[in-house]
Design an enzyme around this catalytic site. Sequence first.
Site, PDB file in Angstrom:
ATOM      1  N   LYS A  31       0.829  -1.213   0.000  1.00  0.00           N
ATOM      2  CA  LYS A  31       0.000   0.000   0.000  1.00  0.00           C
ATOM      3  C   LYS A  31       0.861   1.259   0.000  1.00  0.00           C
ATOM      4  CE  LYS A  31      -4.360  -1.865   1.531  1.00  0.00           C
ATOM      5  NZ  LYS A  31      -5.607  -1.689   2.243  1.00  0.00           N
ATOM      6  N   LYS A  54     -11.540  -4.322  -2.465  1.00  0.00           N
ATOM      7  CA  LYS A  54     -12.586  -3.296  -2.463  1.00  0.00           C
ATOM      8  C   LYS A  54     -12.097  -1.992  -3.049  1.00  0.00           C
ATOM      9  CE  LYS A  54     -13.991  -4.069   2.051  1.00  0.00           C
ATOM     10  NZ  LYS A  54     -12.949  -3.485   2.862  1.00  0.00           N
ATOM     11  N   LYS A  74      -4.952  -9.673  -5.846  1.00  0.00           N
ATOM     12  CA  LYS A  74      -6.055 -10.041  -4.963  1.00  0.00           C
ATOM     13  C   LYS A  74      -7.307  -9.223  -5.302  1.00  0.00           C
ATOM     14  CE  LYS A  74      -6.498  -8.178  -0.767  1.00  0.00           C
ATOM     15  NZ  LYS A  74      -7.844  -8.031  -0.256  1.00  0.00           N
TER      16      LYS A  74
HETATM   17  P1  ATP Z   1      -9.154  -2.966   0.817  1.00  0.00           P
HETATM   18  O1  ATP Z   1      -9.058  -3.143  -0.650  1.00  0.00           O
HETATM   19  O2  ATP Z   1      -9.826  -1.696   1.208  1.00  0.00           O
HETATM   20  O3  ATP Z   1      -7.867  -3.214   1.544  1.00  0.00           O
HETATM   21  P2  ATP Z   1     -10.214  -5.606   1.075  1.00  0.00           P
HETATM   22  O4  ATP Z   1     -11.022  -5.927  -0.106  1.00  0.00           O
HETATM   23  O5  ATP Z   1      -8.845  -6.184   1.160  1.00  0.00           O
HETATM   24  O6  ATP Z   1     -10.179  -4.059   1.314  1.00  0.00           O
HETATM   25  P3  ATP Z   1     -10.739  -5.922   3.914  1.00  0.00           P
HETATM   26  O7  ATP Z   1     -11.771  -5.128   4.606  1.00  0.00           O
HETATM   27  O8  ATP Z   1      -9.323  -5.504   4.079  1.00  0.00           O
HETATM   28  O9  ATP Z   1     -11.060  -6.040   2.347  1.00  0.00           O
HETATM   29  O10 ATP Z   1     -10.892  -7.436   4.335  1.00  0.00           O
HETATM   30  C1  ATP Z   1     -11.959  -7.999   5.077  1.00  0.00           C
HETATM   31  C2  ATP Z   1     -11.731  -9.497   5.174  1.00  0.00           C
HETATM   32  O11 ATP Z   1     -11.840 -10.087   3.874  1.00  0.00           O
HETATM   33  C3  ATP Z   1     -10.319  -9.877   5.680  1.00  0.00           C
HETATM   34  O12 ATP Z   1     -10.421 -11.023   6.507  1.00  0.00           O
HETATM   35  C4  ATP Z   1      -9.573 -10.211   4.424  1.00  0.00           C
HETATM   36  O13 ATP Z   1      -8.514 -11.104   4.645  1.00  0.00           O
HETATM   37  C5  ATP Z   1     -10.676 -10.839   3.582  1.00  0.00           C
HETATM   38  N1  ATP Z   1     -10.389 -10.683   2.153  1.00  0.00           N
HETATM   39  C6  ATP Z   1     -10.134  -9.520   1.506  1.00  0.00           C
HETATM   40  N2  ATP Z   1      -9.917  -9.722   0.199  1.00  0.00           N
HETATM   41  C7  ATP Z   1     -10.033 -11.074   0.011  1.00  0.00           C
HETATM   42  C8  ATP Z   1      -9.900 -11.899  -1.132  1.00  0.00           C
HETATM   43  N3  ATP Z   1      -9.615 -11.388  -2.312  1.00  0.00           N
HETATM   44  N4  ATP Z   1     -10.074 -13.239  -0.980  1.00  0.00           N
HETATM   45  C9  ATP Z   1     -10.362 -13.765   0.243  1.00  0.00           C
HETATM   46  N5  ATP Z   1     -10.504 -13.036   1.377  1.00  0.00           N
HETATM   47  C10 ATP Z   1     -10.335 -11.696   1.267  1.00  0.00           C
END
Ligand code: ATP
Length: 328
Positions: free
Chosen positions: A111, A196, A193
């Site tokens: 990040k 969001k 990955k």
């Molecule tokens: P951001 O992009 O804002 O960092 P994010 O999509 O990574 O957000 P988080 O709120 O950080 O989402 O994650 C919430 C939960 O979802 C965490 O337990 C994280 O490990 C899980 N998670 C996030 N992205 C994935 C993915 N692509 N596959 C499986 N689990 C995920």
Amino acid sequence: MQRSLSAIQPTGVVHIGNYIGAISQFVKLQDETEAFYFLVDYHAMTVPFDPKELNKNLLQVAATYLAAGVDPTKATIFQQSQVSEHTELAWILACLTKMGEAERMTQFKDKASKHAERASVGLFTYPMLMAADILLYDTNIVPIGDDQKQHVELARDLAERFNKMYGETFVVPQPMIKKTGARIMALDDPMKKMSKSSVSPKGYIALSDDDKTIAKKIRSAQTDSVGTVGYDPNHRPGISNLVTICSEITGSSPAQIIKEFEGKGYKEFKEVLAQVLIEFIAPIRTHQAELLADKGELVSILNNGSARAREVAEKKMKQVRSALGIKL
Ligand code: ATP
Ligand code: LTN
């Protein structure tokens, strides 16, 4: 009874990766453990944000928790910033963390490189706030996706270090990561990955996407030139990711899915997968919209949950202050 605890950042709409990797585990664990699931609004501030958006996302993510099956009569659902002990303990844990440990965190490196010279100090201390989130509640189990494993390991190290230096105070938590589905990849770039906060919404399927959008995103998901439905994440990441999503939502194994699509191409498979996702997401989307129509109910669930969380956190912070010698 064991305690489970996890959180989601209100940084955007919740996607199918969040559901498969994390929320599906929350729904199961709320029946087997004393569960705490919350919205980490302070973590959402580690990257540039718009207060109006953050406010909207808090309600949206709270509604998604409920619509996806997290039940406020079983689990404590709350807002991180309503429990001031989180930031209080984060400071103490920051004083216990070595610079080298924090610098090794891969999420920080990823990040920070995206935000270059604008990376905040908060982004650097993010894992210590997450460790505080976990350790305040005597958490045994932390259900998460694969990307958060390193952060939970740091929380474990900090718990052990604190206990050794200042006396037995914290439970050492265990991460709970699914064998498959712990890292769903972006639809438009299967080397990244699903996230969001990705620049393009094409990479994720949100739990609020409408039927047409879901079908379109799956149709344009990146695959390869082999043409047959297969599962080989290292060599064929695109199609393997779609098979994993299909497997996680339907409960069929990747082998069963491959067999079902023998002799058929990507087009047929994508049509079926889109239908599977449409049927899975439609009721969640509808329930989410109903919940968002009455903000009062959501706010009251979060306020009640935060009051309950505060009781637990206040007790733990008293022990922490005693152990550190700052209680007079
Ligand atoms: P951001 O992009 O804002 O960092 P994010 O999509 O990574 O957000 P988080 O709120 O950080 O989402 O994650 C919430 C939960 O979802 C965490 O337990 C994280 O490990 C899980 N998670 C996030 N992205 C994935 C993915 N692509 N596959 C499986 N689990 C995920
Ligand atoms: N960093 C996590 C969110 C998070 C979390 C937690 C997860 C913050 N505090 C405590 C589990 C336990 C993420 O998903 N990005």
